[in-house]
Design an enzyme around this catalytic site. Structure first.
Site, short mmCIF file in Angstrom:
data_model
loop_
_atom_site.label_atom_id
_atom_site.label_comp_id
_atom_site.label_asym_id
_atom_site.label_seq_id
_atom_site.Cartn_x
_atom_site.Cartn_y
_atom_site.Cartn_z
CD GLU A 46 -5.42 -4.18 -3.91
OE1 GLU A 46 -5.66 -3.69 -2.80
OE2 GLU A 46 -4.30 -4.59 -4.26
CG HIS A 61 -5.83 -2.32 0.27
ND1 HIS A 61 -4.95 -2.16 -0.76
CD2 HIS A 61 -5.37 -1.54 1.28
CE1 HIS A 61 -4.00 -1.31 -0.41
NE2 HIS A 61 -4.23 -0.92 0.84
CB SER A 96 -0.98 -0.04 1.18
OG SER A 96 -1.99 0.92 1.04
#
Length: 543
Positions: free
Chosen positions: A344, A451, A226
């Site tokens: 995600e 995610h 990330s």
């Protein structure tokens, strides 16, 4: 391409991550400096290590050895605030390295461990995890992990990689770096890239010290997820990190094509922030802000998100946008693993709607798309992501959001990365994935391969081991092998599994990582079509 602010505002609450040899005592030590074995400490010398700043004592665990909270830089406080980090000072005696150091200053979030605000700025430290090794063992390759958190939250302790270190035969280092305004603010007379410089200082600490922990300084892989993956993008493009690592791993970090903020915009935004704190003169803004308590800085930072705190492009730390540096061959020429997760956007959709008891409705769906992506792209997305193809409107929105923000940028960046060296592509696609540690177990929501879900398969997010079934455990073993072989210097591979495709020789091919009942690990060439990347590439080009 800069990421539209409206998208990052949607994301700001969620991009959290969601980081050996024994040393004999030197006979020349003075009596005051000699390590002693106090009550309650093991006499095992493998947990007693001398760094360039002094001795540290870690601890032995079931997985090996760990050394926590070791300073790699001086506290960036007072006159050192908004300046490049300086090397840590020396200490006498033996520093206890059995507890994590401080969180870097950040506001509260809902993720575990971040329920309260932290105001300390004395936080620049590393954690080292190493397998148990015998005397004379060969030096092991090293992974340096940069945590996520949208550049506004998180800490090196967010993952515990002790089992990963043992299973892969590597030394793993996690680190803290300055966040939010304290790590990214740009005003006249400052660089704005203090987080970037912190990470480079930590890499230099690794070069100077990792051999004492059993690591090989010539075999360092820089990795992150990330915001941490975005940091890896920036480091690849930064001249200041050249030679400090030999490979890189980007996990869900190519959003916005890895773009930073232009210096002109960063300075304008920085001065506007300074004005909120009463520092209205541009020439003295930095000194004025240095006199403000951290609490006031965090108060002024409330309501801002990742779109406000990005790396500044146009100076010596980051001369070019990363994508431009990749495409022109002016980035570090090291092997790279780059990938994203297939779903995600699910956690972002949940956080935007369902978390607050207001699930997205069919009537509100068209407006949600145009609000997120603009009128043209939003109306086109309505045709590409029809509600008839999804079980509920929130899932449709999640597919569009994730494809735009993560999947297509990762695929778009791959050929650019390939201009400067080898790049291997993956997509984590286990729709049966256990919940990430920060997600509510009682939510009526199918998160799947959302995610940060892949972190369960590699590490212990927030110190928690995932509850795997047999198939998921097998996939975890395979993924650990792919990552571990890459860190050891080979193409990513796992016994009995397909190789991870290299984009120079197999452009556009991506290895999907799945459990056996979902098809197993397999190479595909259809991801661009599945993620509607023609739409999102055009939207990125137009923004």
């Amino acid at each position: 391409m800069p990421l539209p602010a409206r998208l990052l505002r949607r994301a700001r609450r969620i991009v959290l991550s969601l980081a050996v040899a024994a040393v004999a005592l030197a006979p020349s030590l003075s009596q005051a400096d000699q390590p002693t074995h106090s009550a309650g400490h093991s006499a095992d010398q493998s947990v007693l290590v001398r760094t360039e700043n002094g001795w540290v004592r870690g601890e032995a665990t079931a997985e090996g050895r760990q050394f926590l909270g070791i300073p790699y830089a001086q506290p960036p406080t007072g006159d050192l605030r908004w300046r490049a980090p300086r090397p840590a000072g020396d200490w006498r005696g033996v520093k206890d390295a059995t507890r994590y150091g401080n969180y870097c200053a950040q506001n509260a979030y809902w993720a575990p461990g971040f329920e309260k605000r932290h105001t300390t700025e004395d936080c620049l430290d590393v954690n080292v995890y190493a397998p148990a090794t015998g005397r004379g063992s060969a030096k092991l390759p090293v992974m340096v992990w940069i945590h996520g958190g949208g550049n506004i939250g998180g800490a090196g302790r967010d993952i515990v990689p002790d089992e990963f270190a043992r299973r892969t035969g590597t030394v793993v280092v996690t680190l803290n770096y300055r966040l939010g305004a304290l790590g990214f603010l740009t005003v006249p007379g400052t660089t704005g890239n203090f987080a970037l410089l912190d990470q480079q200082r930590a890499l230099r600490w690794v070069q100077a010290n990792i051999g004492h922990f059993g690591g090989d300084r010539s075999r360092v892989t820089l990795a992150g997820e990330s915001a941490g993956g975005s940091a890896v993008c920036a480091q690849l493009a930064s001249p200041g990190s050249r030679g400090l690592y030999r490979a890189a791993i980007i996990q869900s970090g190519a959003f916005g094509d890895c773009a930073g903020t232009t210096r002109e915009k960063a300075v304008a935004d920085g001065l506007a922030f300074a004005t909120k704190l009463g520092c209205t003169e541009s020439a003295t803004a930095a000194d004025c802000l240095r006199a403000k308590p951290a609490k006031e800085i965090l108060d002024a930072q409330q309501g801002t998100g990742p779109d406000n705190w990005r790396y500044t492009v146009g100076g010596r730390e980051l001369p070019l946008q990363p994508a431009e540096a990749f495409a022109s061959g002016r980035a570090s020429r090291v092997p790279v693993m780059n990938g994203a997760n297939s779903k995600e956007g699910l956690v972002f959709a949940y956080d935007s709607f369902d978390r607050w008891g207001t699930p997205l409705t069919a009537d509100a769906y068209p407006k949600a798309l145009t609000s997120a992506f603009g009128e043209q792209a939003g109306s086109q997305a309505l045709a590409r992501y029809p509600l008839s193809a999804y079980d509920r409107p929130g899932y449709a929105y999640a597919a569009a959001f994730g494809d735009h923000l993560f999947a297509c940028p990762a695929l778009r960046v791959n050929p650019r990365l390939a201009e400067r060296g080898r790049v291997y592509a993956y997509e984590f696609a286990d729709r049966t994935s256990p919940l990430f540690a920060s997600l509510p177990a009682d939510a009526d929501f199918d998160f799947g391969a959302t995610h940060a879900a892949e972190l369960n398969y590699l590490f212990k997010p927030y110190g928690r081991s995932a509850d795997f079934n047999a198939e998921q455990r097998a996939l975890s073993t395979q993924m650990t092998a792919y990552w571990g072989s890459f860190i050891h210097g080979s193409p990513p591979r796992a016994h009995g599994q397909q190789a991870m495709p290299e984009q120079g020789s197999r452009p556009g091919q991506v290895l999907q990582l799945r459990t056996a009942s979902e098809g197993g690990n397999a190479t595909t060439t259809t991801l661009r079509a599945e993620h509607h990347c023609r739409l999102w590439d055009a939207a990125a080009a137009a923004s």
